[in-house]
Design an enzyme around this catalytic site. Structure first.
Site, PDB file in Angstrom:
ATOM      1  N   GLU A  14       0.829  -1.211   0.000  1.00  0.00           N
ATOM      2  CA  GLU A  14       0.000   0.000   0.000  1.00  0.00           C
ATOM      3  C   GLU A  14       0.866   1.265   0.000  1.00  0.00           C
ATOM      4  O   GLU A  14       0.452   2.304  -0.499  1.00  0.00           O
ATOM      5  CB  GLU A  14      -0.918  -0.035   1.237  1.00  0.00           C
ATOM      6  CG  GLU A  14      -2.230   0.692   1.026  1.00  0.00           C
ATOM      7  CD  GLU A  14      -3.248   0.395   2.130  1.00  0.00           C
ATOM      8  OE1 GLU A  14      -3.306  -0.741   2.626  1.00  0.00           O
ATOM      9  OE2 GLU A  14      -3.998   1.316   2.481  1.00  0.00           O
ATOM     10  N   HIS A  37       7.760 -27.028   0.890  1.00  0.00           N
ATOM     11  CA  HIS A  37       7.128 -28.143   0.190  1.00  0.00           C
ATOM     12  C   HIS A  37       6.070 -27.640  -0.782  1.00  0.00           C
ATOM     13  O   HIS A  37       5.197 -28.391  -1.188  1.00  0.00           O
ATOM     14  CB  HIS A  37       6.540 -29.118   1.215  1.00  0.00           C
ATOM     15  CG  HIS A  37       7.588 -29.664   2.133  1.00  0.00           C
ATOM     16  ND1 HIS A  37       8.289 -30.813   1.862  1.00  0.00           N
ATOM     17  CD2 HIS A  37       8.121 -29.159   3.280  1.00  0.00           C
ATOM     18  CE1 HIS A  37       9.190 -31.014   2.834  1.00  0.00           C
ATOM     19  NE2 HIS A  37       9.105 -30.018   3.689  1.00  0.00           N
ATOM     20  N   LYS A  51     -13.221   2.572  -1.404  1.00  0.00           N
ATOM     21  CA  LYS A  51     -14.099   2.932  -0.284  1.00  0.00           C
ATOM     22  C   LYS A  51     -15.242   3.815  -0.777  1.00  0.00           C
ATOM     23  O   LYS A  51     -16.395   3.640  -0.385  1.00  0.00           O
ATOM     24  CB  LYS A  51     -13.305   3.674   0.796  1.00  0.00           C
ATOM     25  CG  LYS A  51     -12.371   2.782   1.615  1.00  0.00           C
ATOM     26  CD  LYS A  51     -11.799   3.548   2.803  1.00  0.00           C
ATOM     27  CE  LYS A  51     -10.876   2.684   3.647  1.00  0.00           C
ATOM     28  NZ  LYS A  51     -10.405   3.310   4.866  1.00  0.00           N
TER      29      LYS A  51
END
Ligand code: PA5
Length: 466
Positions: A294, A323, A436
């Site tokens: 960000e 793995h 937003k």
């Protein structure tokens, strides 16, 4: 400073020409100095108020501890409501410093430890909310609602749901005592609601952005509620802050690694993997991913030029991801820098037994699981180096309040130096704000009518649906 930084495996004279040449440090000395001075000159100013958080007045810390001790003595559960910077710092610290299976401890063990269960609710998935409600007893649950802006839809929605339920469960007068607000004083919807309802309210400094707020009341309040020693956490952060205010790049870990990451980006290493070799540090990767992504992912530089910079952070866990992802890291494209978090001494260790007649297991016998984990970490460092991949290792002598405080401060300074080096605004987040506003518009918030029309105007073609 207790943390150790080993950047050998970033350097060309150690891993070969895929690494960074030591000469580049000298060649870029004035740019490195520029980035350093830019950050240092702004410490405590504007959006760099975060850098003063470790120097908080001790009496403010004492008063948080006193109030939270009281809450802790009454709570069966402590629930944090927040998202992004208002949740990821707290999540990373509690994972590091509390029992990782705290919520699964039987009631007598929790009681003996004097701790409530802890839930950090950083999403609005309705199924998750349902399941939380099945677990907690509202009568003895305390909520800390955290939102810097006081406006974030997710956090406000969680608050509205839970406050309503609390009022129904215990009545309005009692319900008020179960909510603590942490927000910007004097501004925003949460602040207004908290004032109206009479909640205990903690402030967040105007110049402390979400992802830089873990050492503010955003973190201190829930940490104190869970009995974490916030004085030691702040002392660790202060120690690292001092180390990051040294101008010599060879002595300043955050300045050096920020520079090396920027050089790596120039060489095409656009992915930064955070790989702790300790489950307790698992969510440090989430904290890092947010602060790095960000802060550094920006379209324009400070002069208004389109630059589209940013290194994509990724998370991996040692040894689990040996793995799964290490194959890609050692043989895939040369587009990554791996940061390994190592722990010298685990707080608890387990010896591996082996019956004498199982020859194939003999090599494990008598070693501890901590030794095995660290041997595998060294093996990964070796494998990456052999494959000429850039990596560096940060070692914590032990995971505790001080070393975690150091690590958090290091991440903040590293990000600030990298942003200054890239000449971008490290502390804004226009891309997040855009989302937003679009959410407000789609939910019909007043004042967002134009935004709604814009969101709906996107062209969509039927032929692109399957
Ligand atoms: O770093 C940031 O600024 C963001 O990630 C915010 O923390 C996040 O959007 C939540 O914002 P707020 O604390 O205002 O609810």
């Amino acid at each position: 400073m207790k943390l150790k930084f080993d950047y050998n495996n970033m350097m060309a004279d150690v891993i070969g020409e895929r690494g960074i040449s030591a000469d580049l440090i000298t060649a870029n000395a004035s740019k490195i100095d520029g980035a350093f001075n830019n950050v240092l000159e702004n410490c405590g100013k504007g959006w760099q108020e975060w850098s003063e958080l470790p120097y908080i007045n001790p009496s403010d810390v004492d008063s948080i501890i006193a109030r939270m001790n009281d809450i802790r003595s009454k709570a069966s559960a402590f629930v944090v409501l927040g998202i992004g910077g208002s949740a990821l710092g707290p999540i990373s610290v509690v994972q590091a410093l509390l029992n990782m299976r705290l919520n699964e401890l039987p009631a007598p063990a929790l009681k003996a430890a004097g701790l409530p269960k802890l839930y950090i609710e950083d999403n609005i998935d309705p199924e998750r909310m349902h399941e939380l409600l099945e677990l907690i007893d509202l009568k003895t649950t305390y909520f800390n609602v955290i939102t810097k802006s006081g406006e974030t839809s997710e956090t406000l929605a969680q608050f509205l749901v839970l406050y309503d339920l609390m009022k129904k469960a215990v009545g309005k007068e009692e319900a008020k005592k179960h909510f603590i607000a942490t927000t910007t004083m004097g501004k925003g919807t949460l602040y207004k609601l908290a004032q109206k309802e009479g909640f205990v309210t903690y402030g967040i400094g105007a110049g402390v952005g979400g992802r830089f707020s873990v050492l503010s009341n955003v973190g201190l309040v829930p940490f104190a509620a869970m009995g974490i020693d916030i004085k030691k956490l702040l002392a660790g952060a202060k120690e690292m802050s001092e180390a990051c205010r040294v101008s010599d790049v060879k002595k300043n870990p955050a300045l050096m690694t920020a520079f090396l990451q920027c050089m790596a980006m120039e060489k095409g290493a656009n992915i930064s993997v955070m790989m702790p070799y300790a489950d307790s540090l698992k969510y440090m990767s989430d904290f890092y991913c947010q602060i790095w992504a960000e802060s550094l992912g920006k379209a324009k530089d400070k002069d208004g030029n389109l630059v589209f910079v940013g290194q994509t952070p990724a998370k991996a866990l040692g040894v689990t991801d040996q793995h799964s992802q290490v194959q890609l890291y050692t043989e895939g494209p040369f587009d990554k820098v791996v940061t390994i978090l190592a722990v010298d001494k685990f707080r608890n260790d387990v010896v591996i037994p082996c019956d004498d007649d199982i020859d194939a297991c003999e090599f494990l016998k008598g070693h501890t699981m901590g030794e095995l984990l660290n041997a595998e970490r060294v093996a990964t460092e070796y494998a990456l180096r052999k494959a000429e991949r850039m990596s560096f290792t940060i070692t914590l002598p032990e995971v505790n309040e001080e070393t975690v405080g150091e690590l958090l401060a290091y991440y903040m300074y590293e990000t600030a130096f990298a942003g200054a080096y890239l000449n971008i605004d490290t502390f804004n987040q226009p891309g997040v704000e855009e989302g937003k506003k679009a959410t407000f518009a789609m939910l019909g918030r007043k004042g967002y009518e134009e935004k709604l029309a814009e969101v709906r105007s996107a062209t969509k073609k039927d032929e692109y649906y399957i």
